[in-house]
Design a protein around this motif. Structure first.
Motif, PDB file in Angstrom:
ATOM      1  N   ILE A 126       0.882  -1.181   0.000  1.00 62.54           N
ATOM      2  CA  ILE A 126       0.000   0.000   0.000  1.00 62.54           C
ATOM      3  C   ILE A 126       0.912   1.221   0.000  1.00 62.54           C
ATOM      4  O   ILE A 126       1.875   1.274   0.775  1.00 62.54           O
ATOM      5  N   GLY A 127       0.625   2.191  -0.860  1.00 67.35           N
ATOM      6  CA  GLY A 127       1.474   3.370  -0.974  1.00 67.35           C
ATOM      7  C   GLY A 127       1.301   4.307   0.221  1.00 67.35           C
ATOM      8  O   GLY A 127       0.240   4.331   0.869  1.00 67.35           O
ATOM      9  N   ALA A 128       2.331   5.099   0.480  1.00 75.79           N
ATOM     10  CA  ALA A 128       2.320   5.982   1.654  1.00 75.79           C
ATOM     11  C   ALA A 128       1.264   7.082   1.557  1.00 75.79           C
ATOM     12  O   ALA A 128       0.901   7.687   2.568  1.00 75.79           O
ATOM     13  N   MET A 129       0.767   7.367   0.339  1.00 81.16           N
ATOM     14  CA  MET A 129      -0.233   8.427   0.205  1.00 81.16           C
ATOM     15  C   MET A 129      -1.661   7.868   0.151  1.00 81.16           C
ATOM     16  O   MET A 129      -2.616   8.624  -0.012  1.00 81.16           O
ATOM     17  N   GLU A 130      -1.805   6.556   0.295  1.00 81.26           N
ATOM     18  CA  GLU A 130      -3.146   5.945   0.262  1.00 81.26           C
ATOM     19  C   GLU A 130      -3.704   5.884   1.677  1.00 81.26           C
ATOM     20  O   GLU A 130      -3.787   4.806   2.293  1.00 81.26           O
ATOM     21  N   PHE A 131      -4.107   7.039   2.194  1.00 84.33           N
ATOM     22  CA  PHE A 131      -4.454   7.153   3.616  1.00 84.33           C
ATOM     23  C   PHE A 131      -5.605   6.231   4.027  1.00 84.33           C
ATOM     24  O   PHE A 131      -5.540   5.589   5.064  1.00 84.33           O
ATOM     25  N   VAL A 189      -6.464  11.503   9.400  1.00 86.08           N
ATOM     26  CA  VAL A 189      -7.305  10.390   8.936  1.00 86.08           C
ATOM     27  C   VAL A 189      -7.275   9.249   9.958  1.00 86.08           C
ATOM     28  O   VAL A 189      -8.313   8.681  10.308  1.00 86.08           O
ATOM     29  N   PHE A 190      -6.093   8.931  10.464  1.00 79.96           N
ATOM     30  CA  PHE A 190      -5.984   7.854  11.463  1.00 79.96           C
ATOM     31  C   PHE A 190      -6.707   8.245  12.756  1.00 79.96           C
ATOM     32  O   PHE A 190      -7.427   7.439  13.337  1.00 79.96           O
ATOM     33  N   GLU A 191      -6.510   9.463  13.202  1.00 75.99           N
ATOM     34  CA  GLU A 191      -7.125   9.891  14.472  1.00 75.99           C
ATOM     35  C   GLU A 191      -8.647   9.891  14.387  1.00 75.99           C
ATOM     36  O   GLU A 191      -9.323   9.518  15.339  1.00 75.99           O
ATOM     37  N   GLU A 192      -9.174  10.295  13.230  1.00 78.02           N
ATOM     38  CA  GLU A 192     -10.637  10.294  13.073  1.00 78.02           C
ATOM     39  C   GLU A 192     -11.213   8.897  13.261  1.00 78.02           C
ATOM     40  O   GLU A 192     -12.353   8.721  13.646  1.00 78.02           O
ATOM     41  N   ARG A 193     -10.371   7.882  12.954  1.00 79.65           N
ATOM     42  CA  ARG A 193     -10.852   6.503  13.113  1.00 79.65           C
ATOM     43  C   ARG A 193     -10.462   5.925  14.473  1.00 79.65           C
ATOM     44  O   ARG A 193     -10.589   4.726  14.705  1.00 79.65           O
ATOM     45  N   GLY A 194      -9.937   6.765  15.343  1.00 83.70           N
ATOM     46  CA  GLY A 194      -9.564   6.292  16.675  1.00 83.70           C
ATOM     47  C   GLY A 194      -8.301   5.444  16.683  1.00 83.70           C
ATOM     48  O   GLY A 194      -8.056   4.695  17.628  1.00 83.70           O
ATOM     49  N   LEU A 195      -7.478   5.565  15.642  1.00 82.00           N
ATOM     50  CA  LEU A 195      -6.237   4.775  15.567  1.00 82.00           C
ATOM     51  C   LEU A 195      -5.077   5.573  16.160  1.00 82.00           C
ATOM     52  O   LEU A 195      -4.952   6.771  15.923  1.00 82.00           O
ATOM     53  N   LYS A 196      -4.239   4.877  16.919  1.00 79.26           N
ATOM     54  CA  LYS A 196      -3.085   5.544  17.535  1.00 79.26           C
ATOM     55  C   LYS A 196      -1.988   5.709  16.490  1.00 79.26           C
ATOM     56  O   LYS A 196      -1.602   4.741  15.830  1.00 79.26           O
ATOM     57  N   VAL A 197      -1.472   6.943  16.370  1.00 79.03           N
ATOM     58  CA  VAL A 197      -0.509   7.227  15.294  1.00 79.03           C
ATOM     59  C   VAL A 197       0.533   8.216  15.796  1.00 79.03           C
ATOM     60  O   VAL A 197       0.211   9.160  16.521  1.00 79.03           O
ATOM     61  N   PHE A 198       1.788   7.971  15.422  1.00 81.15           N
ATOM     62  CA  PHE A 198       2.886   8.843  15.834  1.00 81.15           C
ATOM     63  C   PHE A 198       3.270   9.759  14.680  1.00 81.15           C
ATOM     64  O   PHE A 198       3.758   9.293  13.639  1.00 81.15           O
ATOM     65  N   GLY A 199       3.060  11.057  14.892  1.00 83.23           N
ATOM     66  CA  GLY A 199       3.403  12.049  13.881  1.00 83.23           C
ATOM     67  C   GLY A 199       2.515  13.258  14.077  1.00 83.23           C
ATOM     68  O   GLY A 199       1.490  13.167  14.759  1.00 83.23           O
ATOM     69  N   PRO A 200       2.885  14.412  13.504  1.00 83.31           N
ATOM     70  CA  PRO A 200       2.063  15.609  13.648  1.00 83.31           C
ATOM     71  C   PRO A 200       0.827  15.576  12.744  1.00 83.31           C
ATOM     72  O   PRO A 200       0.862  15.019  11.647  1.00 83.31           O
TER      73      PRO A 200
END
Ligand code: AMP
Ligand code: GLY
Length: 424
Positions: A46-51, A81-92
């Motif tokens: 999966i490509g890095a821009m396919e959020f 996009v990750f936060e909206e789905r309640g997924l924990k993500v490291f980055g600004p």
């Protein structure tokens, strides 16, 4: 924990290696990854821009932490996009990744909050930029495309003619695409460059050990700008006194400024610094680990990277003790001859097994892939050969020794990575 890393370069290999060492991690995925990352991670196509696809994948696999390695997805808003789905993500988030995504934004931020940087003006009209150059500019002068340009959107112009041609390239011919809709014209600074990467949780900042990159393609800092041809860590020029100054006048003020602007920054802030006669000044901010800075900084980090990242996401970085080894590391990039312009790829790489079980030596893959069961070259930067040593000189010798352990057609490297060490 299950971890997903987004990216495919040497930096992401170093992040995957570090995650694999963590006592907390039992499964790593990397999208899209490369042939070296595949030693520790299951690579996912999966490509890095396919959020949306990445977030679907993280949900499906119940990923506990996603780490974004690259600037493009961060600036594009992958974290939101990750936060909206309640997924924990490291980055600004997108509104904080703008610290790297817009140089005009970052310059205005520094001006507003009195963070030392080169004097500048922002322009969105080429005619005004030209008028400024003709009336007020001192040469050399620096032109910067506002947006992301693969590290290539900076032109150092020695004469008015060069600067006029630069304005045309950036703002009219759009050589760097929409990144050049706005342009920064900035005072030229001289001094030593240092990169300081730091962990940030929105309020607290913990700087990592320092590093220095070599951006030009050829020995003696000749040739074109590249993503980076090699690094060393720590920088002998980054003294305790300079560190104290930067913490007080640059690092914490940047974090506080972002919070005050309603753009709390969580993730990595990479400070590109120039140590000038008037003190350290900010050249640029990045919103992620450097590549190949990560390849010398992470191998020297004692603290569990995953624990630090979780503390950032949870806003409790103040409770973390970030510790580095008292040694040194050097990374020499093995590239395809012709990089960064035109090069051939697809050549088999021999000798990778020589790094197996060698303590203090690392072969980070930047551009490789599997082809007919073999690992082949697949990019301009192919491998980052890192070695540690008790000091910089030993690390440099070890790294250059280890560059001989691998071979491929078209192998190219600089022979003067860390030469500055001799002047320290
Ligand atoms: P940047 O992408 O902003 O880090 O710029 C790329 C490179 O251009 C830096 O690593 C510096 O070597 C050089 N550079 C950028 N801004 C300046 C400046 N104001 N004065 C001198 N050199 C600069
Ligand atoms: N090595 C410089 C960068 O990652 O931007």
């Amino acid at each position: 924990m299950k971890v997903l890393i987004v990216g495919s370069g040497g930096r992401e290999h170093a992040i995957a290696w570090s995650a694999a060492k963590s006592a907390k991690v039992d499964k790593i995925y990397c999208a899209p990854g490369n042939a070296g990352i595949a030693q520790y991670a299951e690579c996912v196509d999966i490509g890095a821009m396919e959020f949306e696809r990445l977030a679907d994948f993280a949900q499906e696999k119940a990923i506990d932490l996603t780490i974004i390695g690259m600037d493009d997805p961060l600036v594009g808003g992958i974290v939101d996009v990750f936060e909206e789905r309640g997924l924990k993500v490291f980055g600004p988030r997108k509104n904080a990744a703008i610290l790297e995504g817009s140089k005009a934004f970052s310059k205005d931020l520094m001006k507003k909050y009195h963070i030392p940087t080169a004097a500048y003006e922002n322009f969105d009209d080429p005619a005004k930029a030209l008028a400024y150059l003709e009336t007020e500019a001192k040469f050399p002068i620096v032109l910067k495309a506002d947006g992301l340009a693969l590290g290539k959107g900076v032109l150092i112009c020695n004469t008015l003619e060069e600067a006029k041609a630069g304005v045309k390239e950036i703002m009219e011919d759009k050589k760097f695409g929409s990144a050049g809709n706005t342009m920064v014209i900035e005072e030229f600074m001289t001094g030593r460059e240092v990169s300081v990467l730091s962990f940030v949780d929105g309020k607290t900042i913990k700087p990592m050990t320092s590093a220095q990159d070599h951006k030009r393609a050829k020995d003696g800092d000749q040739g074109l700008n590249t993503g980076g041809m090699g690094t060393f860590s720590p920088s002998p020029f980054y003294t305790r006194e300079i560190d104290e100054y930067c913490r007080k006048h640059i690092y914490q003020p940047t974090v506080d400024a972002m919070a005050a602007e309603g753009r709390p920054f969580v993730g990595i802030i990479f400070f590109g610094l120039m140590l000038t006669n008037e003190g350290p000044k900010v050249l640029e901010y990045n919103a992620r680990f450097g590549d190949p800075e990560a390849q010398v900084v992470l191998p020297r980090m004692k603290t569990d990277m995953i624990e630090v990242m979780e503390a950032c996401v949870e806003g409790r970085l103040d409770q973390v003790d970030l510790v580095f080894e008292e040694n040194a590391a050097v990374c020499v990039v093995l590239a395809s001859d012709g990089y960064p312009v035109k090069y051939e790829k697809g050549y088999p790489i021999e000798g990778l097994e020589n790094f197996k079980d060698k303590d203090g030596y690392y072969c980070f893959h930047a551009g490789t892939k599997f082809q007919d069961g073999k690992i082949v070259t697949n990019g301009g930067r192919v491998l980052g050969i890192t070695a540690k040593g008790k000091d910089l000189k030993e690390a440099r010798k070890n790294a250059y020794d280890a560059t001989n352990w691998v071979s491929f057609a078209n192998k190219y490297m600089r022979h003067d990575i860390g030469k500055a060490i001799d002047e320290a």
